[in-house]
Design a protein around this motif. Structure first.
Motif, mmCIF file in Angstrom:
data_model
loop_
_atom_site.group_PDB
_atom_site.id
_atom_site.type_symbol
_atom_site.label_atom_id
_atom_site.label_comp_id
_atom_site.label_asym_id
_atom_site.label_seq_id
_atom_site.Cartn_x
_atom_site.Cartn_y
_atom_site.Cartn_z
ATOM 1 N N PRO A 147 0.789 -1.239 0.000
ATOM 2 C CA PRO A 147 0.000 0.000 0.000
ATOM 3 C C PRO A 147 0.820 1.287 0.000
ATOM 4 C CG PRO A 147 -0.054 -1.019 2.161
ATOM 5 C CD PRO A 147 0.609 -2.000 1.248
ATOM 6 N N GLU A 148 2.133 1.206 0.227
ATOM 7 C CA GLU A 148 2.955 2.416 0.116
ATOM 8 C C GLU A 148 3.091 2.852 -1.345
ATOM 9 O OE1 GLU A 148 6.502 2.267 3.221
ATOM 10 O OE2 GLU A 148 5.978 0.251 2.508
ATOM 11 N N LEU A 157 8.201 3.976 7.659
ATOM 12 C CA LEU A 157 7.078 3.380 6.936
ATOM 13 C C LEU A 157 6.332 4.498 6.233
ATOM 14 C CD1 LEU A 157 5.473 0.752 6.418
ATOM 15 C CD2 LEU A 157 4.078 1.318 8.415
ATOM 16 N N GLY A 158 6.213 4.382 4.915
ATOM 17 C CA GLY A 158 5.579 5.437 4.138
ATOM 18 C C GLY A 158 4.070 5.468 4.316
ATOM 19 N N GLN A 232 -10.130 4.572 8.162
ATOM 20 C CA GLN A 232 -9.940 3.960 9.478
ATOM 21 C C GLN A 232 -9.212 2.632 9.351
ATOM 22 O OE1 GLN A 232 -13.567 2.854 11.435
ATOM 23 N NE2 GLN A 232 -12.563 2.196 13.330
ATOM 24 N N LEU A 233 -9.615 1.821 8.373
ATOM 25 C CA LEU A 233 -8.957 0.540 8.151
ATOM 26 C C LEU A 233 -7.496 0.753 7.758
ATOM 27 C CD1 LEU A 233 -9.094 -2.540 7.885
ATOM 28 C CD2 LEU A 233 -9.916 -2.227 5.538
ATOM 29 N N CYS A 234 -7.256 1.754 6.925
ATOM 30 C CA CYS A 234 -5.895 2.058 6.491
ATOM 31 C C CYS A 234 -5.015 2.441 7.678
ATOM 32 C CB CYS A 234 -5.934 3.176 5.449
ATOM 33 S SG CYS A 234 -4.346 3.514 4.672
ATOM 34 N N ARG A 235 -5.525 3.294 8.544
ATOM 35 C CA ARG A 235 -4.750 3.710 9.721
ATOM 36 C C ARG A 235 -4.485 2.540 10.659
ATOM 37 N NH1 ARG A 235 -8.010 8.449 9.174
ATOM 38 N NH2 ARG A 235 -9.576 7.564 10.579
ATOM 39 N N THR A 236 -5.471 1.676 10.804
ATOM 40 C CA THR A 236 -5.307 0.510 11.687
ATOM 41 C C THR A 236 -4.212 -0.412 11.168
ATOM 42 O OG1 THR A 236 -7.651 0.600 12.333
ATOM 43 C CG2 THR A 236 -6.490 -1.475 12.707
ATOM 44 N N CYS A 237 -4.204 -0.656 9.873
ATOM 45 C CA CYS A 237 -3.186 -1.524 9.272
ATOM 46 C C CYS A 237 -1.802 -0.884 9.352
ATOM 47 C CB CYS A 237 -3.541 -1.813 7.814
ATOM 48 S SG CYS A 237 -5.040 -2.796 7.585
ATOM 49 N N HIS A 238 -1.739 0.404 9.062
ATOM 50 C CA HIS A 238 -0.464 1.127 9.119
ATOM 51 C C HIS A 238 0.104 1.090 10.532
ATOM 52 C CE1 HIS A 238 2.390 4.488 8.841
ATOM 53 N NE2 HIS A 238 2.298 4.387 7.520
ATOM 54 N N VAL A 251 0.687 7.634 13.272
ATOM 55 C CA VAL A 251 -0.350 8.620 13.551
ATOM 56 C C VAL A 251 -1.053 9.001 12.249
ATOM 57 C CG1 VAL A 251 -0.865 10.901 14.450
ATOM 58 C CG2 VAL A 251 0.882 9.496 15.544
ATOM 59 N N SER A 252 -0.297 9.412 11.248
ATOM 60 C CA SER A 252 -0.865 9.805 9.960
ATOM 61 C C SER A 252 -0.511 8.766 8.937
ATOM 62 C CB SER A 252 -0.325 11.170 9.542
ATOM 63 O OG SER A 252 -0.835 11.534 8.281
ATOM 64 N N ALA A 253 -1.497 8.053 8.395
ATOM 65 C CA ALA A 253 -1.188 6.888 7.587
ATOM 66 C C ALA A 253 -1.871 6.841 6.247
ATOM 67 C CB ALA A 253 -1.557 5.629 8.375
ATOM 68 N N ALA A 254 -3.010 7.489 6.068
ATOM 69 C CA ALA A 254 -3.810 7.272 4.880
ATOM 70 C C ALA A 254 -3.648 8.389 3.862
ATOM 71 C CB ALA A 254 -5.290 7.156 5.261
#
Length: 255
Positions: A147-148, A157-158, A232-238, A251-254
């Motif tokens: 997903p990066e 982690l990007g 939300q799912l993206c942040r949880t996985c990140h 903290v900031s992932a999506a």
């Protein structure tokens, strides 16, 4: 001794690639004759080949966690082209790769014949991409994505592109988060990452010339996707992958 080791690795890898070429050529011929294998069989053959390709690379693999018993959307951080054989050997699965991979000598053709789906960065056609990925999951097949959207040197982690997770939400497919890292003498490996303007032959030569490195693959607890908001799912996985790699959730992932 170092030169003999290099020659031995080159010969072994060359033998594996020749095997892959024969396998892919046979599949291509069968397809032209209308006798091609099912996608499930193609993915099993791909896994069989990737096991041999991974074994020909100078890595000691350490697997942590349990392989899922059901099809999932595998989500991993991305450092190198070697991530694909090292993860693809674990289970039969389909792959999503950037379109540039299709142009690589031999490996690009092998990837295409194995059923890899290629994505052109910046194409903006999110609907078509989501339909493509959803079709794989709806057939009950596992799918691996990064997903990066690009590789990194492993120091950070990007940002994850949340659009790639829509297919899991729409099909109700759980996520298998994966944290992969390469270590050399206990530190982040500077040789394994394939980044920037690196080219495949030069990277492969450096890799085969170096000592054996450790690749640590952590299969983290699966994450349910049903009824989850995409960001939300993206942040949880990140956060799960970031914590496994660095001990601190993101903290900031999506994006």
């Amino acid at each position: 001794m170092g030169r003999l080791r290099l020659y031995g690795r080159v010969l072994r890898l060359g033998g594996v690639l020749a095997l892959g070429l024969s396998l892919a050529s046979g599949l291509k011929l069968q397809s032209l004759l209308g006798l091609g294998p099912s996608p499930a069989m193609r993915h099993r053959l791909c896994r069989w080949f990737l096991e041999r390709l991974a074994a020909a690379l100078p890595f000691e693999t350490r697997l942590i966690g349990t392989r899922p018993a059901q099809p999932m959307l595998w989500l991993a951080n991305h450092l190198s082209w070697t991530d694909i054989p090292l993860l693809g050997m674990l289970q039969p699965m389909a792959f999503l790769a950037k379109s540039e991979v299709r142009q690589w000598p031999l490996l690009g053709w092998l990837a295409a014949e194995a059923g890899t789906q290629f994505i052109r960065r910046g194409s903006g056609d999110n609907g078509a991409l989501n339909r493509l990925l959803s079709a794989e999951l709806q057939q009950g097949r596992s799918l691996l994505i990064f997903p990066e959207g690009t590789t990194s040197n492993g120091a950070t982690l990007g940002t994850f592109h949340s659009r790639l997770l829509s297919c899991a939400i729409e099909t109700g497919t759980p996520i298998q988060p994966v944290a992969i890292r390469y270590l050399r003498d206990g530190q982040v490996d500077p040789i394994a990452p394939f980044i920037g303007e690196d080219d495949l032959p030069s990277h492969l030569f450096r890799l085969l010339k170096a000592d054996v490195a450790v690749v640590e693959i952590q299969l983290l607890p699966p994450i349910g996707s049903r009824d989850m908001a995409r960001n939300q799912l993206c942040r949880t996985c990140h956060a799960a992958i970031a914590e496994a790699l660095y001990g601190n959730p993101s903290v900031s992932a999506a994006a």
